[in-house]
Design an enzyme around this catalytic site. Structure first.
Site, PDB file in Angstrom:
ATOM      1  N   CYS A  66      -1.088  -3.780  15.158  1.00 15.86           N
ATOM      2  CA  CYS A  66      -0.848  -3.348  13.784  1.00 15.86           C
ATOM      3  C   CYS A  66      -1.310  -4.373  12.758  1.00 15.86           C
ATOM      4  CB  CYS A  66       0.639  -3.067  13.611  1.00 15.86           C
ATOM      5  SG  CYS A  66       1.092  -2.627  11.925  1.00 15.86           S
ATOM      6  N   CYS A 125      -1.862   2.347   7.344  1.00 16.02           N
ATOM      7  CA  CYS A 125      -1.342   1.469   6.294  1.00 16.02           C
ATOM      8  C   CYS A 125      -1.419   0.016   6.726  1.00 16.02           C
ATOM      9  CB  CYS A 125       0.098   1.838   6.009  1.00 16.02           C
ATOM     10  SG  CYS A 125       0.350   2.330   4.334  1.00 16.02           S
ATOM     11  N   CYS A 165       5.287  -7.558   7.722  1.00 20.48           N
ATOM     12  CA  CYS A 165       6.268  -7.064   8.685  1.00 20.48           C
ATOM     13  C   CYS A 165       6.545  -8.159   9.703  1.00 20.48           C
ATOM     14  CB  CYS A 165       5.750  -5.816   9.395  1.00 20.48           C
ATOM     15  SG  CYS A 165       6.971  -5.121  10.537  1.00 20.48           S
ATOM     16  N   CYS A 195       2.962   8.288   1.814  1.00 16.01           N
ATOM     17  CA  CYS A 195       3.416   7.305   2.797  1.00 16.01           C
ATOM     18  C   CYS A 195       3.798   6.030   2.041  1.00 16.01           C
ATOM     19  CB  CYS A 195       2.266   7.057   3.768  1.00 16.01           C
ATOM     20  SG  CYS A 195       2.592   5.745   4.931  1.00 16.01           S
ATOM     21  N   GLU A 233       0.815  -1.214   0.000  1.00 16.60           N
ATOM     22  CA  GLU A 233       0.000   0.000   0.000  1.00 16.60           C
ATOM     23  C   GLU A 233       0.842   1.255   0.000  1.00 16.60           C
ATOM     24  OE1 GLU A 233      -2.759   0.250   3.280  1.00 16.60           O
ATOM     25  OE2 GLU A 233      -3.168  -1.890   3.104  1.00 16.60           O
ATOM     26  N   CYS A 243       3.981  -5.964  16.090  1.00 20.61           N
ATOM     27  CA  CYS A 243       3.363  -5.118  17.114  1.00 20.61           C
ATOM     28  C   CYS A 243       1.893  -5.529  17.219  1.00 20.61           C
ATOM     29  CB  CYS A 243       3.498  -3.645  16.741  1.00 20.61           C
ATOM     30  SG  CYS A 243       5.213  -3.167  16.505  1.00 20.61           S
TER      31      CYS A 243
HETATM   32  N1  SAH Z   1       7.409  -0.131  11.024  1.00 16.25           N
HETATM   33  C1  SAH Z   1       7.547   1.259  11.157  1.00 16.25           C
HETATM   34  C2  SAH Z   1       6.845   2.057  10.077  1.00 16.25           C
HETATM   35  C3  SAH Z   1       5.491   1.591   9.670  1.00 16.25           C
HETATM   36  S1  SAH Z   1       4.186   1.747  10.848  1.00 16.25           S
HETATM   37  C4  SAH Z   1       7.100   1.707  12.531  1.00 16.25           C
HETATM   38  O1  SAH Z   1       6.533   0.914  13.245  1.00 16.25           O
HETATM   39  O2  SAH Z   1       7.358   2.854  12.859  1.00 16.25           O
HETATM   40  C5  SAH Z   1       3.813   3.470  10.799  1.00 16.25           C
HETATM   41  C6  SAH Z   1       3.086   3.961  12.032  1.00 16.25           C
HETATM   42  O3  SAH Z   1       1.719   3.527  12.050  1.00 16.25           O
HETATM   43  C7  SAH Z   1       3.712   3.457  13.307  1.00 16.25           C
HETATM   44  O4  SAH Z   1       3.858   4.503  14.229  1.00 16.25           O
HETATM   45  C8  SAH Z   1       2.696   2.447  13.755  1.00 16.25           C
HETATM   46  O5  SAH Z   1       2.817   2.199  15.113  1.00 16.25           O
HETATM   47  C9  SAH Z   1       1.411   3.100  13.347  1.00 16.25           C
HETATM   48  N2  SAH Z   1       0.242   2.220  13.347  1.00 16.25           N
HETATM   49  C10 SAH Z   1       0.185   0.902  13.085  1.00 16.25           C
HETATM   50  N3  SAH Z   1      -1.070   0.439  13.207  1.00 16.25           N
HETATM   51  C11 SAH Z   1      -1.836   1.494  13.571  1.00 16.25           C
HETATM   52  C12 SAH Z   1      -3.223   1.650  13.861  1.00 16.25           C
HETATM   53  N4  SAH Z   1      -4.073   0.631  13.756  1.00 16.25           N
HETATM   54  N5  SAH Z   1      -3.661   2.873  14.199  1.00 16.25           N
HETATM   55  C13 SAH Z   1      -2.808   3.932  14.258  1.00 16.25           C
HETATM   56  N6  SAH Z   1      -1.502   3.837  13.998  1.00 16.25           N
HETATM   57  C14 SAH Z   1      -1.013   2.631  13.653  1.00 16.25           C
HETATM   58 FE1  SF4 Z   2       5.800  -3.606  11.782  1.00 16.57          FE
HETATM   59 FE2  SF4 Z   2       3.436  -2.495  12.277  1.00 16.57          FE
HETATM   60 FE3  SF4 Z   2       5.197  -2.771  14.243  1.00 16.57          FE
HETATM   61 FE4  SF4 Z   2       5.658  -0.963  12.316  1.00 16.57          FE
HETATM   62  S1  SF4 Z   2       3.965  -0.937  13.798  1.00 16.57           S
HETATM   63  S2  SF4 Z   2       7.115  -2.470  13.169  1.00 16.57           S
HETATM   64  S3  SF4 Z   2       4.764  -2.043  10.549  1.00 16.57           S
HETATM   65  S4  SF4 Z   2       4.204  -4.462  13.103  1.00 16.57           S
END
Ligand code: SAH
Ligand code: SF4
Length: 370
Positions: free
Chosen positions: A124, A356, A117, A110, A89, A121
């Site tokens: 996510c 994303c 990934c 973005c 995406e 987390c």
């Molecule tokens: N992996 C990297 C970059 C991609 S995630 C990182 O974790 O920073 C980009 C951002 O989106 C991160 O801050 C992540 O924690 C946030 N994010 C992921 N899922 C989300 C959600 N459901 N709602 C809001 N932010 C989210």
């Molecule tokens: Fe990976 Fe999502 Fe954690 Fe970023 S927030 S490191 S994309 S699992």
């Protein structure tokens, strides 16, 4: 290899070996990055012999648009299919959507850096189905070019009408955030190569200070990034200001606990005062308590970092919830009272600003159900 994974210097060396004059590299780069042509056939001023040689050595791939969500004036999500059928995406964010006020010129894209990934987390969508592979430099660069190509096709009236090979077409995207699917610093070499090309005057021409790399906290790579000559902005996905809270939602914290992460951030910050932002998603009952405010304020002040509070976007199939607005506001107030610089993203509608990874997940699940 794809031609867009090559830098100008690499192409110059290769063209020299091939006995081609240097200006041919310039012509090739203009087709790729000014006119953003999707195929070799459009490169009308290159001799056939050179084109045949290029075709024999390189791919020239574009992204296939599978699905687009959102309207012209708001955030738009693009779901792309890659050559191996994987999906990624990109999200195009107008700085000032006309929906909420005056339109602005700044447009941020973005970018995704991996398919899936590995960091898992808990909140996510990108990590839900694991990691598949790293993106190649051309697959990151092509996200920018494909969105610009798409925009050009949608609005030919706003583009110059002069011949394509003489007039540089105005760039649509002015800023990049590396916050799409994947952990950018886990794909370090490809990321840096893509960013060098997107930054180069002959390539994407996007200033390094208009590029923000977001990481969940890979401490060694943060130090490596601090030593790069290009000064990107850095965003840390903090989401918890104590190890106890961070451990609950981000497995990476067990490998690089806060002490190590913050030391790496300090190193980054000290390298000529580079800017750091802490991203802090507010999740109800997990990290939105006032017990996090004190430690978060201290960390932000110590690093001179700005705190960006983001109300959580609910993800289908996950139990986490966005806190009530009063809770969000109370958290912001408490940070500010403590002397931290903070902002709260106050958006309406989860679907427009969905993070994303969610569109891909939804599409893959729909495809699986067919
Ligand atoms: N992996 C990297 C970059 C991609 S995630 C990182 O974790 O920073 C980009 C951002 O989106 C991160 O801050 C992540 O924690 C946030 N994010 C992921 N899922 C989300 C959600 N459901 N709602 C809001 N932010 C989210
Ligand atoms: Fe990976 Fe999502 Fe954690 Fe970023 S927030 S490191 S994309 S699992």
């Amino acid at each position: 290899m794809d031609i867009k994974s090559r830098t100008k210097e690499e192409l110059q060396a290769e063209f020299k070996d091939w006995g081609q004059p240097a200006y041919r590299v310039q012509q090739l780069l203009e087709w790729l990055y000014v006119h953003r042509v999707p195929d070799w056939a459009s490169m009308s001023n290159l001799p056939k012999a050179l084109l045949d040689q290029l075709k024999a050595h390189y791919d020239l791939r574009t992204l296939e648009l599978v699905r687009k969500q959102g309207s012209r004036d708001t955030t738009q999500k693009f779901l792309w299919r890659l050559a191996d059928q994987s999906m990624i995406e990109s999200v195009l964010i107008p700085a000032n959507p006309t929906l909420y006020g005056e339109p602005s010129d700044r447009r941020t894209l973005c970018l995704s850096t991996q398919v899936g990934c590995a960091y898992g987390c808990r909140f996510c969508a990108s990590g839900l189905e694991g990691w598949k592979r790293n993106l190649e430099p051309n697959e990151m660069i092509e996200q920018v070019l494909a969105v610009e190509r798409w925009n050009h096709a949608e609005s030919p009236a706003t583009e110059p009408s002069e011949p394509r090979n003489t007039v540089p077409v105005q760039r649509l995207i002015s800023n990049l955030v590396i916050m799409g699917m994947g952990e950018p610093l886990a794909n370090y070499d490809n990321l840096l190569k893509a960013l060098r090309i997107l930054n180069a005057p002959w390539g994407g021409a996007i200033g390094a200070r208009k590029i923000t790399v977001s990481t969940s906290g890979l401490a060694p790579q943060i130090r490596q990034l601090a030593d790069e000559p290009l000064q990107f902005r850095l965003a840390i996905s903090l989401h918890g200001a104590t190890d106890a809270t961070r451990n609950k939602i981000m497995p990476i914290n067990r490998k690089y606990p806060l002490k190590e992460l913050i030391a790496a951030c300090e190193y980054y910050q000290q390298q000529r005062g580079r800017m750091i932002t802490f991203e802090y998603i507010l999740i109800a009952g997990i990290n939105d308590g006032l017990d996090q405010v004190g430690p978060l304020t201290l960390l932000a002040r110590r690093l001179n970092a700005k705190v960006n509070l983001i109300p959580y976007n609910d993800v289908e199939g996950l139990p986490w919830k966005r806190p009530a607005e009063e809770v969000q506001e109370r958290f912001l107030k408490a940070l500010e009272t403590g002397g931290a610089s903070a902002t709260l993203r106050r958006e309406k509608g989860h679907d427009i600003e969905a993070a994303c990874g969610q569109l891909r997940l939804k599409t893959e699940r729909e495809l699986a159900m067919r």
